[in-house]
Scaffold this active site. Structure first.
Site, mmCIF file in Angstrom:
data_model
loop_
_atom_site.group_PDB
_atom_site.id
_atom_site.type_symbol
_atom_site.label_atom_id
_atom_site.label_comp_id
_atom_site.label_asym_id
_atom_site.label_seq_id
_atom_site.Cartn_x
_atom_site.Cartn_y
_atom_site.Cartn_z
ATOM 1 C CB SER A 102 -0.956 -0.033 1.197
ATOM 2 O OG SER A 102 -1.902 0.995 1.134
ATOM 3 C CG ASP A 241 -2.673 4.156 -1.317
ATOM 4 O OD1 ASP A 241 -3.451 4.006 -2.267
ATOM 5 O OD2 ASP A 241 -2.691 3.427 -0.312
ATOM 6 C CG ASP A 243 -3.013 -0.445 -2.322
ATOM 7 O OD1 ASP A 243 -3.024 0.736 -1.917
ATOM 8 O OD2 ASP A 243 -3.546 -1.375 -1.691
ATOM 9 C CG ASP A 245 -6.228 0.882 -0.664
ATOM 10 O OD1 ASP A 245 -5.392 1.813 -0.573
ATOM 11 O OD2 ASP A 245 -6.253 -0.068 0.138
#
EC number: 5.4.2.10
Length: 447
Positions: A102, A241, A243, A245
């Protein structure tokens, strides 16, 4: 049972050290495969990843582990976490697997899973996997081994899904947007989504090299986006960010808006359109001002534990659709099964385009309380829960703040940190109280 490997968002750590090693990834996939085969004769899983250099290594190890357990694998390549969730559901897969840490730096990585419905899996499933990890592997016979292939145009399929959540009667023509993908999983996808909806797009943080993910860009470092919005005289800035999400937004003046504010805006937009919004779910960290503003409009508000999986669980429990965290994880369950930075951005931009109102106009009634968050690094063996001085200091601070603030002390689910948060109408008071508690917390006794 106590979990050894799973934290609040899957398994995460430093690459090359347990558990983020290729041998563990193979063992993990084999264990997960065995769990899947208890209910399904021939499971099929999807594997997506972000842009970290270690993703290649872990992807290969996971593929081998699943195949060795008799599980078929479909490789997606670099794809946002919510994209993996969507395709898991769309492809009728048994499980979705994401290789990502992440918002963490490149030298960290992680592995997390989505159910066949594209949702985070419950603690009980993770405990079943941990139990399987303690058992000897059972290698599938040659004829029963799984196969692996790549899904053609996984990115294009996800782009079309994102666009489908934007009102077909609206367009982003005439809107200039700076998109910062944090050199992460959405580096190609995010600019295309906004461009194909008509926007004039300026892309930053869209040149990954395997080592620069989240480095001075993205939702954890929005300073670059603020500067780019001003320099390009853009209408909006979108920060994702690694990833993709989570989401932060910047307006034309360069003001930054966090997930708490955007959660309120999503609810306010629905109310303005005559939709029923019975309630929204935040977390223990959600700013008090958002709770006050929502309740003033008749919208219920419930706090879940920190972590988007717990927000999701509470939404299901309440039967509501809107939830989120200040960090930018936003959930709109009538649009997607999980937090999605791109889909959330489109919902906010849609509200602004439809109404003609700016972000600041939408949020004029929400004045966030000053919130001070300090991270206290704990040494191995320190037990903050046995710190009686911290307990006494916390009660004293709560008494001082009364109804005008909050105190929250909790351990990080992913790092050896104790997070000390103090929120108050008076910023100086919040800072002073937080420093006091952090100082006491550092002296926590050994377990």
């Amino acid at each position: 049972m106590a979990r050894t490997y799973f934290g609040t968002d899957g398994i995460r750590g430093l690459v090359g050290r347990s558990p983020i090693t290729p041998d563990f990834a193979l063992r993990l996939a084999h264990a997960v495969g065995r769990v899947l085969r208890r209910k399904e004769a021939r499971p099929m899983v999807l594997i997506g990843k972000d842009t970290r250099i270690s993703g290649y290594m872990l992807e290969s190890a996971l593929e081998s582990g699943f195949n060795s357990a008799g599980v078929d694998v479909m490789l997606l390549g670099p794809l946002p976490t919510p994209g993996v969730a969507y395709l898991t559901r769309a492809q009728r897969a048994s499980l979705g697997v994401v290789i990502s840490a992440s918002h963490n730096p490149y030298y960290d990585n992680g592995i997390k899973f989505f159910s066949a419905q594209g949702t985070k899996l419950p603690d009980a499933w993770e405990e079943e996997v941990e139990q399987a990890l303690t058992e000897d592997p059972v290698w599938a016979d040659s004829a029963a081994l799984g196969k692996a292939r790549r899904l053609e145009d996984a990115a294009g399929r996800y782009i079309e899904f994102c666009k489908s959540t934007f009102d077909h009667a609206l367009t982003l023509k005439g809107v200039k947007i700076v998109v910062d993908a944090a050199h992460g999983a959405a580096y190609q996808i995010a600019p295309k989504v906004f461009h194909e909806l008509g926007a004039d797009v300026v892309a930053i943080g869209c040149a990954p090299d395997g080592l620069n993910i989240n480095e001075d860009v993205g939702a954890t470092h929005p300073e670059a986006l603020v500067l780019a919005v001003r320099a390009n005289k853009a209408d909006f800035g979108v920060a994702l960010d690694g990833d993709a999400d989570r989401l932060l937004l910047v307006d034309a003046a360069g003001r930054l808006y966090n997930g708490d504010e955007l959660l309120y805006l999503l609810a306010a937009d629905r109310l303005a359109r005559g939709e029923a919004v019975p309630g929204a779910v935040g977390t223990l960290m959600t700013n008090m001002a958002v709770e006050v503003a929502l309740k003033s409009q008749g919208v219920g508000f419930v706090r879940a534990k920190v972590g988007d999986r717990y927000v999701l669980e509470e939404l299901h429990r309440q039967g509501w659709t809107l939830g989120g965290e200040g960090s930018g994880h936003l959930l709109a369950l009538d649009k997607h099964t999980t937090g999605d930075g791109l889909v959330s951005a489109l919902q906010v931009l849609q509200a602004c385009v439809r109404s003609g109102k700016s972000l600041s106009q939408w949020l004029s009634s929400v004045q966030l309380f000053p919130q001070v968050l300090l991270n206290v690094r704990l040494q191995p063996g320190q037990d903050w829960k046995r710190n009686t001085q911290l307990e006494e200091a916390t009660e004293a601070v709560k008494a001082e703040l009364g109804d005008t603030g909050r105190v929250l002390i909790r351990a990080s689910g992913t790092e050896p940190l104790l997070r000390v948060m103090v929120e108050a109408r008076d910023g100086d008071q919040a800072s002073r109280c937080a420093e006091r508690l952090a100082s006491v917390a550092k002296n926590s006794p050994a377990a």
